[in-house]
Design a protein around this motif. Structure first.
Motif, PDB file in Angstrom:
ATOM      1  N   SER A  15      29.110 -19.286 -57.223  1.00  0.00           N
ATOM      2  CA  SER A  15      27.712 -18.922 -57.476  1.00  0.00           C
ATOM      3  C   SER A  15      26.786 -19.534 -56.446  1.00  0.00           C
ATOM      4  O   SER A  15      25.855 -18.876 -55.962  1.00  0.00           O
ATOM      5  CB  SER A  15      27.281 -19.373 -58.866  1.00  0.00           C
ATOM      6  OG  SER A  15      28.016 -18.700 -59.849  1.00  0.00           O
ATOM      7  N   ASP A  21      27.563 -11.547 -59.432  1.00  0.00           N
ATOM      8  CA  ASP A  21      28.105 -12.832 -59.888  1.00  0.00           C
ATOM      9  C   ASP A  21      28.706 -12.678 -61.284  1.00  0.00           C
ATOM     10  O   ASP A  21      28.021 -12.814 -62.282  1.00  0.00           O
ATOM     11  CB  ASP A  21      27.009 -13.898 -59.873  1.00  0.00           C
ATOM     12  CG  ASP A  21      27.578 -15.292 -60.113  1.00  0.00           C
ATOM     13  OD1 ASP A  21      28.781 -15.401 -60.389  1.00  0.00           O
ATOM     14  OD2 ASP A  21      26.802 -16.260 -60.026  1.00  0.00           O
ATOM     15  N   GLU A  22      29.969 -12.391 -61.351  1.00  0.00           N
ATOM     16  CA  GLU A  22      30.699 -12.183 -62.601  1.00  0.00           C
ATOM     17  C   GLU A  22      29.952 -11.254 -63.560  1.00  0.00           C
ATOM     18  O   GLU A  22      29.727 -11.594 -64.714  1.00  0.00           O
ATOM     19  CB  GLU A  22      30.941 -13.527 -63.308  1.00  0.00           C
ATOM     20  CG  GLU A  22      31.486 -14.581 -62.366  1.00  0.00           C
ATOM     21  CD  GLU A  22      32.267 -15.668 -63.100  1.00  0.00           C
ATOM     22  OE1 GLU A  22      32.904 -15.340 -64.094  1.00  0.00           O
ATOM     23  OE2 GLU A  22      32.229 -16.814 -62.650  1.00  0.00           O
TER      24      GLU A  22
HETATM   25 MG    MG Z   1      29.194 -19.104 -61.289  1.00  0.00          MG
END
Ligand code: MG
Ligand code: ATP
Ligand code: SF4
Lengths: 324, 324
Positions: B49, B180-181
């Protein structure tokens, strides 16, 4: 939303009813008004006559029932001291307290909110640290002491502002207000500032804490990821979320401003309800005390009601009939 | 061919520890061509991240990009002005976050959150912005998009909210999306839907993607290339098929072997022993050596990059054989 409002209103009714009981009993347990109000030189017969005329000879439950009965008609009985309806005595003083409290609240919001926002957004700047230190002073200095210092400095030493009474007043909606005249405003300024000091610190610190919580949220970061300008992020994304706790506190604190303006009113000789209630307690003027307490109950209940409505307006998540 | 994004020796630090601070991202380099999909894989805390936020220019204070370059379309973002970075965010580089429950502002309507993203970068009228927002919602498979514009986030399910976030990310047809995911927090069935919609959108618009995840299965179906992160460093990078078939770094190998698959049915899943060390006590030299079965005395030295820019690993004793 309509149903929830009705439910709220019924709850409020119960609270007020319970308070009538508590207030009535509480006030009847403290002291004996006869001893204070009746001239000790009177003979027994005369005493009895006065007691009878005030209704103090009847059993408590009867007094309570007639109290409730009167209350339903807005009649709290006549003041022992002023010999006129207790409610009138209070309502006469209401504008003075109201304008003082409103002014103080206004100062607290106008000063506390922006400073809190600033200190929350930029916690590491020296100016933010100065603001926070200042707010600790606002919290911890006793109101009466600050009030006296204000008088000493601005009224006595510098002679800039008056320190006693309401000054000139103007008639509006059947009541007299100081804020409508220049002289009245000058008289209003110091007591309002004095009363505002604590609340300013409170709002400031609350706002700062709220900002620091909100800026951590993903939605603020996402707003940045969209490329929004900083102004929009602060004044829309952050402020709108911040207003939810802040409005709650402002509402509740406004009630306490009215209820606890006693100290400031006494220091600045401001003829409001706070001063009246202190005098009435000293003289055990029961109808006035009771009417005042009931008024405060109604005030707090209504404020809560208004806060609830504001809440539903500010926070879509509690809006029950939200469409979508 | 010049790359769309060329990250060179990026170091992002947070204050703490001894010396120059904690290196959440440590000497990370990779390139991304237009339309290419890079899977950025690694355990929790490996710096995925922070890498994404560094590219966005959204590293949380007091973290900062300490070294390196982020060359996007020819200019270095690490040196760009605040306003330049803002004007790129959302317009040419967009981001989708992990938790759709947290990324939309709870007190603003979906439509507002979409149109403000348009107004931030383009001079367009309200009606046009609204029409474009509606069309964008339609593109991500949102049923009755017109009505959804007036909804508040809490009225939508997690999958719907993530669709809104994706629609926002695609509003300006960006050159690059950092995802991000984006599906980690969703149900498996919805995950699959969203991934395929996302894929379709990127293919249609030629958008390059950095897809951050710890789920190798997602990456294997989605990415052209893969970069595996451990302790803030990319320990292995290369074409997706190449790396999954012949992982050279013991950590990559461990990751792949810990994922259940067709061939591994009936056999015991292997697990990487130990836990990820925190940034504060990251081992000297190869960060993986405390958990690595192949570690030798040589591994106290920091392994450099072995291989070329497109395909490399950081291990002194790499596996040579293909997996099974
Ligand atoms: Mg993360
Ligand atoms: N705001 C911050 N302040 C201090 N340290 C941070 C901050 N954000 C991230 N870090 C540190 O940076 C390191 C990398 O974090 P990062 O969020 O990039 O991990 P990740 O790979 O995305 O993990 P996850 O899969 O849990 O999202 C972590 O050790 C974390 O503690
Ligand atoms: S460098 Fe050494 S410790 Fe690190 S992964 Fe390779 S063999 Fe293991």
């Amino acid at each position: 939303m309509i149903t929830s409002l009705i439910r709220r209103a019924i709850q409020a009714g119960f609270v007020i009813f319970a308070m009538t009981l508590i207030v009535f009993i509480g006030v009847n347990v403290i002291g004996n008004p006869v001893d204070i109000l009746i001239n000790p030189d009177l003979n027994q017969a005369e005493r009895l006559r006065v007691v009878e005329s005030l209704g103090l000879d009847r059993p408590l439950w009867q007094q309570y029932l007639s109290f409730l009965h009167g209350l339903a008609q807005g009649d709290f009985g006549d003041s022992f001291v002023y010999s006129k309806p207790a409610l009138d005595v209070i309502v006469e003083r209401l504008p003075a307290t109201l304008e003082l409290a409103l002014c103080a609240m206004l100062i607290a919001i106008v000063v506390g909110l922006p400073l809190g926002l600033y200190a929350g957004l930029y916690p590491n700047r020296v100016s933010s640290k100065i603001i926070m230190t200042g707010s600790i002073l606002g919290f911890s200095l006793p109101t009466f002491w600050v009030g006296l210092m204000f008088i000493l400095l601005f009224a006595v030493q510098l002679g800039w502002l008056p320190s006693n009474g309401r000054g000139e007043t103007e008639l509006l909606f059947g009541a007299r207000w100081s804020f409508l005249t220049a002289d009245g405003l000058a008289h209003l300024f110091l007591p309002a500032l004095n009363l505002a000091l604590f609340k300013t610190s409170l709002i400031l610190r609350l706002t700062r804490a709220g900002v620091q919580e909100v800026v951590m949220q993903d939605y603020v970061k996402f707003a940045r990821a969209k490329g929004l300008r900083e102004n929009r992020i602060i004044f829309v994304h952050i402020l709108k979320n911040l207003m939810i706790p802040v409005v709650t506190i402002i509402g509740l604190e406004f009630g306490s401003l009215i209820a606890f303006s006693v100290v400031t009113e006494s220091i600045f000789g401001w003829p409001g309800m706070g001063k009246l209630i202190i005098d009435s307690i000293n003289l055990l003027d029961r109808p006035v005390i009771v009417a005042y307490l009931m008024m405060m109950v109604v005030l707090f209940v209504s404020l809560n009601f208004i806060i609830d409505i504001c809440y539903t307006l500010l926070d879509p998540r509690v809006r029950l009939d939200g469409k979508g | 061919m010049t790359a769309l994004l060329d990250v060179r020796n990026l170091v992002t630090t947070f204050p703490g520890g001894a010396g120059t601070g904690l290196r959440a991202v440590d000497d990370v380099s990779f390139q991304l061509a237009r339309g290419e999909v890079l899977g950025l894989v690694g355990e929790s805390g490996s710096g995925k991240s922070v890498t994404g936020f560094s590219i966005m220019g959204l590293v949380d204070w007091p973290g900062k990009i300490a070294e390196g370059q982020i060359i996007f379309d020819g200019s270095d973002l690490a040196k760009a002005s605040v306003e330049t970075r803002r004007s790129l965010r959302g317009r040419r580089i967009a981001m989708v976050f992990q938790d759709p429950m947290m990324t939309l502002n709870p007190v603003l309507r979906v439509g507002t959150q979409m149109t403000e993203a348009l107004h931030a970068h383009e001079k367009i009228g309200k009606a046009e912005a609204r029409a474009r927002a509606r069309d964008a919602l339609g593109l991500v498979g949102m049923p009755s998009p017109e009505e959804r514009l007036d909804a508040y986030p809490h009225q939508l399910s997690g999958g719907m909210r993530q669709r809104v976030a994706i629609a926002i990310a695609f509003l300006h047809r960006p050159d690059l999306i950092v995802a991000d995911e984006p599906t980690t927090a969703l149900d498996v069935t919805i995950q699959a839907q969203i991934i395929s919609e996302f894929q379709k959108l990127t293919e249609d618009s030629g958008t390059a993607v950095i897809w951050i995840t710890h789920d190798l299965a997602i990456v294997s179906g989605l990415a052209d290339r893969i970069a595996v992160m451990y302790g803030g460093r990319i320990v292995e990078a290369g074409g997706i098929a190449e790396v999954l078939e012949r992982p050279r770094h013991p950590y990559t190998r461990g990751l792949i072997q810990s994922v259940p698959s067709e061939n591994s049915r009936g056999t015991r899943l292997t697990q990487i022993p130990g836990v990820t060390p925190s940034l504060i006590n990251m081992p000297e030299g190869c960060a993986f050596r405390t958990r690595c079965a192949r570690a030798t005395a040589a591994c106290v030295q920091r392994p450099g990059r072995f291989g070329d820019e497109d395909s490399y690993h950081r291990c002194f004793h790499p596996h040579e054989e293909a997996l099974r």
